[in-house]
Write a protein that holds these residues in place. Structure first.
Motif, PDB file in Angstrom:
ATOM      1  N   ARG A   1     -18.246 -10.200   6.985  1.00 48.01           N
ATOM      2  CA  ARG A   1     -17.321  -9.068   6.850  1.00 48.01           C
ATOM      3  C   ARG A   1     -17.936  -7.823   7.469  1.00 48.01           C
ATOM      4  O   ARG A   1     -19.061  -7.440   7.134  1.00 48.01           O
ATOM      5  CB  ARG A   1     -17.003  -8.780   5.371  1.00 48.01           C
ATOM      6  N   GLU A   2     -17.208  -7.177   8.364  1.00 52.10           N
ATOM      7  CA  GLU A   2     -17.744  -6.003   9.047  1.00 52.10           C
ATOM      8  C   GLU A   2     -17.985  -4.848   8.066  1.00 52.10           C
ATOM      9  O   GLU A   2     -18.917  -4.072   8.230  1.00 52.10           O
ATOM     10  CB  GLU A   2     -16.792  -5.562  10.161  1.00 52.10           C
ATOM     11  N   GLN A   3     -17.136  -4.765   7.037  1.00 53.77           N
ATOM     12  CA  GLN A   3     -17.286  -3.696   6.045  1.00 53.77           C
ATOM     13  C   GLN A   3     -18.624  -3.806   5.321  1.00 53.77           C
ATOM     14  O   GLN A   3     -19.290  -2.805   5.061  1.00 53.77           O
ATOM     15  CB  GLN A   3     -16.127  -3.749   5.041  1.00 53.77           C
ATOM     16  N   ASP A   4     -19.031  -5.057   5.011  1.00 53.14           N
ATOM     17  CA  ASP A   4     -20.321  -5.290   4.342  1.00 53.14           C
ATOM     18  C   ASP A   4     -21.474  -4.839   5.237  1.00 53.14           C
ATOM     19  O   ASP A   4     -22.424  -4.180   4.781  1.00 53.14           O
ATOM     20  CB  ASP A   4     -20.500  -6.777   3.995  1.00 53.14           C
ATOM     21  N   GLN A   5     -21.382  -5.191   6.521  1.00 57.52           N
ATOM     22  CA  GLN A   5     -22.427  -4.807   7.476  1.00 57.52           C
ATOM     23  C   GLN A   5     -22.530  -3.282   7.577  1.00 57.52           C
ATOM     24  O   GLN A   5     -23.625  -2.713   7.606  1.00 57.52           O
ATOM     25  CB  GLN A   5     -22.113  -5.380   8.870  1.00 57.52           C
ATOM     26  N   LEU A   6     -21.375  -2.637   7.605  1.00 55.44           N
ATOM     27  CA  LEU A   6     -21.309  -1.174   7.711  1.00 55.44           C
ATOM     28  C   LEU A   6     -22.072  -0.497   6.570  1.00 55.44           C
ATOM     29  O   LEU A   6     -22.916   0.374   6.783  1.00 55.44           O
ATOM     30  CB  LEU A   6     -19.830  -0.752   7.658  1.00 55.44           C
ATOM     31  N   VAL A   7     -21.786  -0.931   5.351  1.00 53.96           N
ATOM     32  CA  VAL A   7     -22.428  -0.360   4.152  1.00 53.96           C
ATOM     33  C   VAL A   7     -23.925  -0.647   4.168  1.00 53.96           C
ATOM     34  O   VAL A   7     -24.742   0.239   3.867  1.00 53.96           O
ATOM     35  CB  VAL A   7     -21.772  -0.922   2.866  1.00 53.96           C
ATOM     36  N   ALA A   8     -24.308  -1.888   4.522  1.00 52.28           N
ATOM     37  CA  ALA A   8     -25.720  -2.286   4.510  1.00 52.28           C
ATOM     38  C   ALA A   8     -26.533  -1.495   5.528  1.00 52.28           C
ATOM     39  O   ALA A   8     -27.645  -1.039   5.238  1.00 52.28           O
ATOM     40  CB  ALA A   8     -25.838  -3.781   4.803  1.00 52.28           C
TER      41      ALA A   8
END
Length: 929
Positions: A434-441
């Motif tokens: 998920r791109e959203q997960d990568q963004l936050v991480a």
């Protein structure tokens, strides 16, 4: 014995009063009052203490003391007149009029009493006229506003008039007395935006500086209704309601700093309960889905402004403890919001940063380790409670919360990073599909690598991960964030040229990519902000900052973003500008220690060739040409808690660097830089205030104050400049502060009065004794302007000081500039008071020799001032004139008076001739045909 001591203390008090030491005088009178029971002496002491209170502007105290004196002797004219003055300042004109009327009856020939009587009579008539017209205006306005058929033009005029009236104390009271609160509630019920806005702004004016009115309005409108109005999407409405709540909080907590009197003073209001209620409702707003992003921001702004202590010396931090216990989880909820998730609360670009700032302020406001441990435990429980193997959204929210805390109290964030599973979860989210997960991480990794030691750990463990994401992702948002992570890791060595983390040229490549994204208007604003964030780290490298200031499109793009409504970028832009102007603190390199470090094979910091002064000056020129000042003024005006004291300090550093070259100061003034510096010099960190004050001093020293600080702003400049006069500051800061005060004191007597009120005179006098030539010269020039003020002249007239002696001796200095200033001051003093002419001849035996040197000086301005002093002495007294004529001074005057007329020397020759004419008038010399 006690009575004799009381009389002695009274005399001591009188002496203190004469030298304007009013606090010491009041102390002596207080002690005397405890020792005597003699009614006549008691009346005198109360009357004298009233005079002290008038001088220190404590008008309630002055009226009270004068009344006590009058109780003892009802015909005490001085006490009656002092009470009249105090009552006039308190706005009680009718009572003041009665007192001065009594004074005029007792002393009918006293012109001062007659003049005061006329003035007060005129003021009372005007007040009555306004009062009657105000009543009618209030009624008429509400009639128009509550009439549904009113014309739009009339409606607009009535709303504007009502708002203006509400801001005036008399007008607000009239609205209040004429059932105004109930009528304003009716306006709120109309739900017509323009009428609701007018009602809110009027209520805000009525609450300002009046505790009882604020309490009534709070209970009449109700806090839940006020919060629901603030929760709307309309930014203008939300801001207006925020201002209303701030006015209520200021009045209830006593922050308005006004003197309450009469009924208002007698009314004991316990406002703690109301303040707690307001805080509870603001905290509830943070976690509510019904509240708009604007409303949430305003609630956070109010909490940021009003909960933490403004001064850590104040022991009571109960408001912070209350918020930590009852609202920290709600604040953490805002920090942990992930915008693209379905469960996300309505937010603006600023919401999460405001919450991080609030967490930081609350943590800094805690007084002891147990309080900090409690704070940390709440954060730990909240984050670990979010971890759920079955729900990825909760895990993402937990990491987002850690990321937000790392932007606030970094030490706390570091402790939370050590929690079991946090770093592992970050790495796992980096590899998520998920791109959203990568963004936050990636964002969390960026915030985690602020310290060099931690960055080095991530360089060895996380750089490969970031590079992999950068290569594989097609999402621009993630790409740019991974790039910023790499930028941050690349700059972990700071300005040290020898501690570069990446290979030669890598940082320039990263910076080039950041500049490219920054200029790309098709990318969303939030993503472009991350490009600025990356440059904030990379501009520590001198090659990068040099390339950046030459890239005008990138500079302009950054300036436009800084002026936008998203204020989260302020710190990054300020950091870039500090880096580009090299206005950060640089440790002094001691050659001996460098040699020692090399010998012991320790690392020695290296300066980049492009960090030398020539390159810095060139970068400053380019920034000014690109319009950096308009950007800085816009940033200073940001009414948001995101404009932290640390950001203000960075802006102050930039301004100081830009003001360094006198030729650039005109440009800075023309673009509003002078006005923007005033709030930076009054609020912020101690270092920031000093830097801003120094920049103000540089501008004030050479600019026309009327242009640099138009209107009333010029009076706000005085306090920062006076604060710079301190032995703890360096010589240049003191020197330029004195130059600034010299320029200001030349403008008007009102400014000179402001300088006196800020207690600058003792400092100016101290620097006149200074061994440093330039400081002594600047202080003497300042005093030369200050002696035009009557209060300063009185200080020279007072007995028991060496002020006049110092000025006379400075006239004999070898330094022409010091001589010129001292002679100017002496010329004005001797012209103003005959007593000083006599005193001048008594303070030192060298006075005549010094005067002769002045009259023979080869610099015409000094010679002219010497001749003016001579004329003043001749005019003061025939005996003094005789003493001068019997000296060599007559020969000097004759030689100068007989000189051939010349345009340059015209004033000198004319003054010498006037001196000779004065001698002829006395009959000491006769004209020769």
């Amino acid at each position: 014995m006690a009575e004799a001591e009381a009389v002695q203390l009274k005399e001591e008090g009188n002496q203190h009063f004469q030298v304007q030491d009013y606090k010491a005088a009041e102390k002596s009178y207080n002690q005397a009052l405890k020792l005597t029971k003699d009614k006549a002496l008691l009346a005198t002491l109360y009357r004298n203490r009233a005079a002290c209170a008038l001088k220190t502007e404590s008008y309630i105290q002055a009226a009270s003391d004068a009344s006590r004196a009058i109780d003892i002797n009802s015909s005490d004219v001085k006490a009656l007149y002092r009470r009249c003055q105090a009552l006039e300042h308190l706005g009680k004109l009718d009572q003041a009029f009665k007192d001065v009327q009594r004074c005029a009856t007792l002393e009918p020939r006293n012109q001062n009493f007659q003049e005061t009587l006329r003035r007060l009579n005129t003021s009372i008539q005007e007040t009555l006229r306004v009062q009657f017209s105000t009543d009618l205006r209030v009624q008429k306005m509400f009639e128009i506003l509550l009439d549904e058929n009113s014309e739009a033009e009339k409606l607009e005029k009535a709303t504007n008039n009502l708002i203006v009236l509400g801001r005036e104390d008399a007008g607000a009271e009239k609205i209040f007395q004429n059932n105004g609160v109930a009528l304003l509630l009716q306006l709120l019920d109309t739900q017509r935006p323009e009428l609701v806005l007018a009602a809110v702004r009027t209520l805000s004016g009525m609450c300002t500086g009046h505790r009882s009115r604020a309490t009534v309005i709070l209970h009449a409108v109700r806090i839940d209704r006020i919060c629901s109005l603030m929760a709307v999407e309309n930014e203008e409405m939300s801001l207006a309601v925020c201002n209303l709540l701030q006015s209520i909080i200021d009045s209830l907590s006593g922050e308005d700093k006004r003197q309450h009197r009469g009924k208002e003073e007698a009314l004991v209001l316990d406002s703690k309960k109301d303040l707690k209620l307001i805080t509870s409702h603001l905290l509830d707003m943070l976690a509510s889905k019904k509240v708009s992003g604007q409303g949430r921001d305003q609630a956070l702004n109010l909490l940021n402004k009003n909960i933490p202590r403004k001064d850590l010396a104040i022991h009571d931090n109960s408001r912070t403890i209350f918020v930590v216990d009852n609202g920290l989880r709600k604040i953490l909820k805002v920090v942990g919001q992930v915008p693209d998730l379905p469960s996300c609360l309505p937010l603006t670009d600023n919401s999460r940063m405001l919450a991080s700032v609030l967490i930081n302020k609350l943590y800094d406001d805690l007084r002891c380790d147990p309080e900090r441990d409690h704070f940390r435990k709440i954060c730990e429980e909240y984050i670990t409670g979010k971890f759920d193997p079955q729900d990825m959204d909760k895990n993402v929210s937990a990491i987002q919360t850690v990321s937000g805390i790392l932007q606030g109290p970094f030490d706390l964030g570091n402790q939370l990073l050590g929690l079991k599973g946090v770093m592992e979860m970050m790495v796992a989210l980096c590899g998520s599909e998920r791109e959203q997960d990568q963004l936050v991480a990636v964002e969390a990794l960026i915030h985690a690598s602020t310290k060099l030691s931690r960055a080095s750990f991530i360089i060895t463990n996380g750089v490969s991960l970031l590079k992999e994401i950068y290569k594989t992702t097609k999402n621009e948002k993630i790409k740019i964030r991974t790039l910023v992570g790499l930028c941050k890791l690349g700059s972990a060595g700071g300005t040290d040229y020898g501690l570069r983390q990446f290979a030669e040229g890598s940082t320039e490549k990263l910076a080039k990519q950041c500049r490219k994204w920054l200029c790309n208007a098709s990318i969303d604003t939030r993503t472009r902000h991350w490009a600025v964030e990356g440059l904030a780290y990379l501009t520590l490298d001198a090659d990068v900052k040099d390339d950046f200031v030459q890239d005008i499109p990138a500079l302009q793009a950054m300036f436009e973003l800084a002026k936008s409504s998203d204020k989260t970028i302020l710190y990054s832009v300020a950091t870039i500008l500090v880096n580009c102007t090299n206005s950060y603190d640089v440790k002094e390199v001691i050659p001996e220690l460098v040699q020692l470090a090399k010998f012991s094979k320790q690392h020695v910091p290296e300066e980049h060739p492009k960090d030398k002064k020539d390159f810095i000056d060139m970068r400053v020129k380019r920034l000014l040409k690109a319009g950096v000042i308009s950007t800085l003024t816009c940033m200073v005006k940001a009414d948001s808690a995101i404009l932290t004291n640390q950001t203000k300090e960075l802006l102050a550093r930039v301004f100081l660097a830009l003001c360094d070259n006198p030729k650039d100061r005109g440009t800075i003034v023309a673009q509003g830089g002078g006005k923007a510096l005033i709030p930076l010099a009054l609020e912020g960190t101690d270092v920031g205030k000093v830097k801003a004050a120094h920049a103000l001093a540089k501008i004030a020293a050479i600019s026309n104050p009327d242009i640099a600080f138009p209107g009333e702003r010029v009076y706000e400049v005085v306090r920062p400049l006076v604060r710079l006069l301190d032995t703890e500051r360096d010589g240049l800061q003191n020197y330029e502060a004195l130059l600034g005060l010299t320029n200001l004191s030349a403008r008007s007597d009102k400014l000179r009065q402001k300088i006196i009120k800020e207690k600058a005179l003792p400092d100016i006098e101290n620097y006149m004794f200074e061994n440093h030539d330039q400081l002594r010269q600047a202080a003497t020039e300042c005093m030369c302007n200050m002696v035009a003020n009557k209060e300063v002249q009185e200080r020279f007239l007072a007995d028991g000081n060496d002020r006049l002696k110092l000025v006379v001796l400075l006239c004999g200095e070898d330094d022409d500039k010091v001589q010129n200033a001292a002679a100017g001051a002496l010329a004005m003093l001797t012209a103003a008071h005959k007593k000083l002419c006599f005193k001048m001849t008594q303070v030192t035996t060298q006075w005549l020799e010094i005067l002769q040197r002045l009259c023979l000086h080869d610099q015409l301005s000094i010679q002219h001032r010497g001749l003016v002093i001579t004329y003043n002495l001749l005019s003061a007294d025939p005996e003094l004139a005789k003493k001068l004529v019997e000296s060599e001074l007559l020969e000097i005057l004759t030689v100068v008076g007989k000189m051939e007329p010349e345009e340059k020397k015209e004033a000198v020759i004319q003054t010498a001739r006037e001196c000779l004419i004065k001698c002829m008038d006395y009959g000491f010399i006769k004209p020769v045909s």
